[in-house]
Design an enzyme around this catalytic site. Structure first.
Site, mmCIF file in Angstrom:
data_model
loop_
_atom_site.group_PDB
_atom_site.id
_atom_site.type_symbol
_atom_site.label_atom_id
_atom_site.label_comp_id
_atom_site.label_asym_id
_atom_site.label_seq_id
_atom_site.Cartn_x
_atom_site.Cartn_y
_atom_site.Cartn_z
ATOM 1 N N LYS A 119 -8.846 8.855 2.808
ATOM 2 C CA LYS A 119 -9.620 8.661 1.581
ATOM 3 C C LYS A 119 -10.008 9.980 0.901
ATOM 4 O O LYS A 119 -10.176 10.020 -0.309
ATOM 5 C CB LYS A 119 -10.874 7.840 1.882
ATOM 6 C CG LYS A 119 -10.585 6.404 2.335
ATOM 7 C CD LYS A 119 -10.129 5.523 1.198
ATOM 8 C CE LYS A 119 -9.814 4.104 1.642
ATOM 9 N NZ LYS A 119 -9.259 3.271 0.574
ATOM 10 N N GLU A 141 -17.563 2.865 -5.333
ATOM 11 C CA GLU A 141 -17.758 1.666 -4.524
ATOM 12 C C GLU A 141 -17.183 1.954 -3.145
ATOM 13 O O GLU A 141 -16.371 2.866 -2.981
ATOM 14 C CB GLU A 141 -17.017 0.477 -5.144
ATOM 15 C CG GLU A 141 -15.566 0.288 -4.678
ATOM 16 C CD GLU A 141 -14.618 1.422 -5.053
ATOM 17 O OE1 GLU A 141 -14.923 2.152 -6.013
ATOM 18 O OE2 GLU A 141 -13.583 1.578 -4.383
ATOM 19 N N SER A 412 -3.873 5.812 9.096
ATOM 20 C CA SER A 412 -4.686 6.061 7.905
ATOM 21 C C SER A 412 -6.099 6.534 8.237
ATOM 22 O O SER A 412 -6.712 7.241 7.439
ATOM 23 C CB SER A 412 -4.743 4.812 7.024
ATOM 24 O OG SER A 412 -5.257 3.716 7.741
HETATM 25 C C1 LIG Z 1 -8.830 3.920 7.470
HETATM 26 C C2 LIG Z 1 -8.490 3.033 6.327
HETATM 27 N N1 LIG Z 1 -7.217 2.636 6.164
HETATM 28 C C3 LIG Z 1 -6.857 1.829 5.151
HETATM 29 C C4 LIG Z 1 -7.790 1.362 4.248
HETATM 30 C C5 LIG Z 1 -7.344 0.438 3.165
HETATM 31 O O1 LIG Z 1 -7.366 1.037 1.903
HETATM 32 P P1 LIG Z 1 -6.026 1.366 1.155
HETATM 33 O O2 LIG Z 1 -5.197 0.123 1.217
HETATM 34 O O3 LIG Z 1 -6.442 1.718 -0.220
HETATM 35 O O4 LIG Z 1 -5.371 2.503 1.863
HETATM 36 C C6 LIG Z 1 -9.138 1.761 4.364
HETATM 37 C C7 LIG Z 1 -10.145 1.290 3.414
HETATM 38 O O5 LIG Z 1 -11.316 1.523 3.529
HETATM 39 C C8 LIG Z 1 -9.491 2.610 5.445
HETATM 40 O O6 LIG Z 1 -10.759 3.009 5.628
#
Ligand SMILES: Cc1ncc(COP(=O)(O)O)c(C=O)c1O
Length: 445
Positions: A119, A141, A412
């Site tokens: 993020k 948000e 992620s």
């Molecule tokens: C660690 C992590 N992965 C994935 C996501 C999903 O978001 P996005 O689909 O925008 O990557 C989030 C959302 O808060 C997250 O915290």
């Protein structure tokens, strides 16, 4: 293994693909346009009149600073994400998983980015952009709290006041992240409407933005919302695939057979896919939250999943046309996922388009498979993933036979924020690879 020649050819193709994507067709001095924000039939700017000046101003700033590097904006962004954020993140071979599945599994370690998730790439980019635009206040948000945390960190780093809207239910699920935002000096405002999750938090932040457009920038947390957000957030997040593509070619001498990322709104997904889109031999898998079931109860207005790419239909949400979980009257239905970051009834318009085009394959795994993935990565690789990320590992487990010889998976985020939820959800289910949970039964004492 391929040769040096193949390696540099792959890098060259990455360069020319990025150039095509940005709409340049001449030399270095060409102006790059922000375009109209359409991805096939999806995207656009479905916003109230009051927001149009802010959207226009942002589109102009995106074009000048991000796409054309006015004032050296992109140079400063890249320097800060390196020094403050810790980029580049490593690409690591997952030894145990590679052995288990008899295929080469590589992990793009976004969990090691400052703050513990991808993020920050977007949050730092947007807060810096707000500075270049002369804005004096940041709003955002958050669902899982990762985007709120990243925005709070970026705002503290760049000395900007920040207010984060968060659904009441998510506040209860993600208490450590709420505290992290506060420690960084941000205000956290609970949203009590509806179910108190991400959808309501986005609506509330849009309302604030419409009232305070003069001095405020809204840092949206995913590749959703009206143009230019989906494209701009993707551009900031595409550092992931810029690095991963080069790293995998350096490491193995060739492109991977497949790339896998979880998908909520889709920002880590688009960031991980972007520089591979022109590589037609690379299969791209977006793993959504299958929740407890793929069925939608239209009468109750509930979808016990968040699989809008797999099961949704076309509609407008939060300023963009995209794929949504909705009933026959176009009312958004309540979504569900064990992971709050995937618990969203919509998805980014570019992803919806890439799915329609057949370039991205939407897949999903249920809550139990995600929890199994969570425990497996923790036990076998020593990496506790976010519950969002764990969905990608649930998919790897179930479908490794279909992913080819080399797979890159985006980690992620890290799972520290999810430990309370993981204890609660693991204790109440029968997760075969979970550790002995008996000491947690009856709640934490
Ligand atoms: C660690 C992590 N992965 C994935 C996501 C999903 O978001 P996005 O689909 O925008 O990557 C989030 C959302 O808060 C997250 O915290």
């Amino acid at each position: 293994m391929s040769s040096e020649g193949e390696r540099s050819e792959a890098s060259d193709r990455a360069g020319s693909k990025a150039t095509r994507e940005n709409g340049r067709d001449g030399g270095d001095g060409d102006h790059v346009s922000a375009g109209d924000g359409k991805f096939g039939r999806y995207g656009g700017q479905y916003v109230p009149e009051a927001l149009m000046p802010a959207i226009g101003e942002l589109t102009d700033a995106y074009e000048r600073y991000v796409l054309n590097n006015e004032g050296g904006f992109m140079d400063e962004f890249r320097r800060r994400i390196r020094e403050f954020g810790g980029r580049p993140t490593p690409l690591q071979r997952a030894d145990r998983l590679s052995e288990r599945y008899d295929t080469e599994v590589y992990l793009k370690r976004e969990d090691l980015l400052h703050g513990g998730a991808h993020k920050l790439n977007n949050a730092l980019g947007q807060v810096l952009l707000a500075k270049y635009m002369g804005k004096e206040r940041i709003i955002a948000e958050t669902g899982a709290g990762q985007h709120g945390t990243a925005t709070a960190m970026a705002a503290a780093h760049l000395d900007m006041p920040c207010e984060v809207y968060m659904g009441e239910r998510d506040i209860n699920r993600q208490r450590p992240n709420v505290f992290r935002m506060k420690i960084n000096g941000s205000a956290v405002t609970p949203v009590t409407t509806g179910r108190g999750t991400l959808k309501e938090a986005i609506s509330e932040t849009m309302r604030d933005w419409a009232t305070n457009v003069e001095d405020t920038h809204y840092v949206i947390g995913s590749v959703v919302g009206p143009h230019p957000f989906p494209r701009m957030v993707r551009d900031f997040q595409s550092l992931i695939s810029e690095e991963a593509r080069e790293q995998i070619v350096d490491r193995t001498g060739a492109l991977p057979d497949s790339v896998v990322a979880c998908a909520g709104g889709g920002s880590n997904t688009m960031g991980t896919f972007h520089n591979f889109i022109g590589d037609e031999a690379v299969d791209l898998f977006a793993v959504e939250a299958g929740g407890s079931s793929l069925a939608v109860d239209a009468e109750e207005g509930v979808a016990p999943n968040s699989a809008s790419l797999s099961t949704g239909s076309e509609g407008v949400l939060h300023g963009a046309r995209t794929k949504l979980l909705q009933d026959h009257d176009g009312q958004i239905v309540e979504s569900h996922s064990v992971s709050s970051g995937l618990d969203y009834a919509g998805v980014g318009p570019e992803l919806a388009h890439l799915v329609d085009e057949g370039r991205v394959t939407p897949v999903n795994v249920d809550d139990d498979a995600a929890l199994e993935g969570f425990h497996r990565l923790s036990q076998e690789e020593g990496i506790i993933p976010a519950l969002e990320t764990a969905h990608a590992f649930g998919y790897l487990h179930e479908h490794h036979d279909e992913l080819g010889d080399v797979t890159v998976i985006n980690v992620s985020g890290r799972g520290d924020k999810d430990l309370d939820t993981a204890i609660e959800e693991t204790t109440k289910r029968d997760i075969p690879n979970a550790p002995d949970m008996s000491m947690f039964e009856g709640g934490l004492r």
